[in-house]
Motif scaffolding. Structure first.
Motif, PDB file in Angstrom:
ATOM      1  N   ALA A 218      19.937 -37.273  13.849  1.00 27.70           N
ATOM      2  CA  ALA A 218      18.718 -36.549  14.216  1.00 27.70           C
ATOM      3  C   ALA A 218      18.597 -36.379  15.729  1.00 27.70           C
ATOM      4  CB  ALA A 218      17.500 -37.266  13.662  1.00 27.70           C
ATOM      5  N   LYS A 219      19.164 -37.309  16.465  1.00 26.89           N
ATOM      6  CA  LYS A 219      19.049 -37.276  17.926  1.00 26.89           C
ATOM      7  C   LYS A 219      20.309 -36.767  18.604  1.00 26.89           C
ATOM      8  CE  LYS A 219      15.679 -41.050  18.262  1.00 26.89           C
ATOM      9  NZ  LYS A 219      15.369 -42.373  18.868  1.00 26.89           N
ATOM     10  N   ASN A 220      21.334 -36.411  17.811  1.00 30.81           N
ATOM     11  CA  ASN A 220      22.624 -36.005  18.400  1.00 30.81           C
ATOM     12  C   ASN A 220      23.068 -37.018  19.456  1.00 30.81           C
ATOM     13  OD1 ASN A 220      22.888 -33.778  16.811  1.00 30.81           O
ATOM     14  ND2 ASN A 220      22.569 -32.278  18.431  1.00 30.81           N
ATOM     15  N   THR A 221      23.054 -38.261  19.049  1.00 28.29           N
ATOM     16  CA  THR A 221      23.371 -39.350  19.981  1.00 28.29           C
ATOM     17  C   THR A 221      24.298 -40.357  19.301  1.00 28.29           C
ATOM     18  OG1 THR A 221      21.250 -39.108  21.108  1.00 28.29           O
ATOM     19  CG2 THR A 221      22.411 -41.179  21.424  1.00 28.29           C
ATOM     20  N   VAL A 222      25.245 -40.831  20.071  1.00 25.34           N
ATOM     21  CA  VAL A 222      26.147 -41.900  19.634  1.00 25.34           C
ATOM     22  C   VAL A 222      25.904 -43.118  20.522  1.00 25.34           C
ATOM     23  CG1 VAL A 222      28.571 -42.602  19.552  1.00 25.34           C
ATOM     24  CG2 VAL A 222      27.891 -40.372  18.667  1.00 25.34           C
TER      25      VAL A 222
END
Length: 119
Positions: A75-79
């Motif tokens: 959902a946050k386009n975060t790794v």
């Protein structure tokens, strides 16, 4: 345009923990894998970990297995790279990258974030 931004670095004592974040835009988890690399002065970048949500796989260099964990927030386009039991030899600038596959093929680099493990 592929863009990535790494953050979360800092100074931590040996044995401590730190979590790095890699926020990206211009693509989705369906397009690329995300890899973490690190570099110390005078040496090349080495692969540390990778996550590929297309097949649900994660990969770790032997030097960090059991200590580092890579996760993703779609959902946050975060790794995230969760690092524990940190050692002085983990000190480096850490970069994230969009990869064609965890085995190689860099499509874009984020700026680095410094991690220093020292007492």
């Amino acid at each position: 345009e592929v863009q990535l931004q790494a953050s979360g670095g800092g100074l931590v004592q040996p044995g401590g923990s730190l979590t790095l974040s890699c926020a990206f835009s211009g693509f989705t988890f369906d397009d690329y894998a995300i890899g973490w690399f690190r570099q110390v002065p005078g040496e090349g970048r080495e692969g540390v970990s990778c996550i590929d949500n297309r097949d649900g796989q994660t990969y770790y260099d032997d030097s960090v297995k059991g200590r580092f964990t890579v996760t993703s927030d779609n959902a946050k386009n975060t790794v995230y790279q969760h690092m524990s039991s940190l050692k002085p030899e983990d000190t480096a600038v850490y970069y994230c990258a969009a990869l064609v596959a965890c085995s190689g093929g860099v499509e874009g680099w984020g700026q680095g974030t410094q991690v220093t493990v020292s007492s």
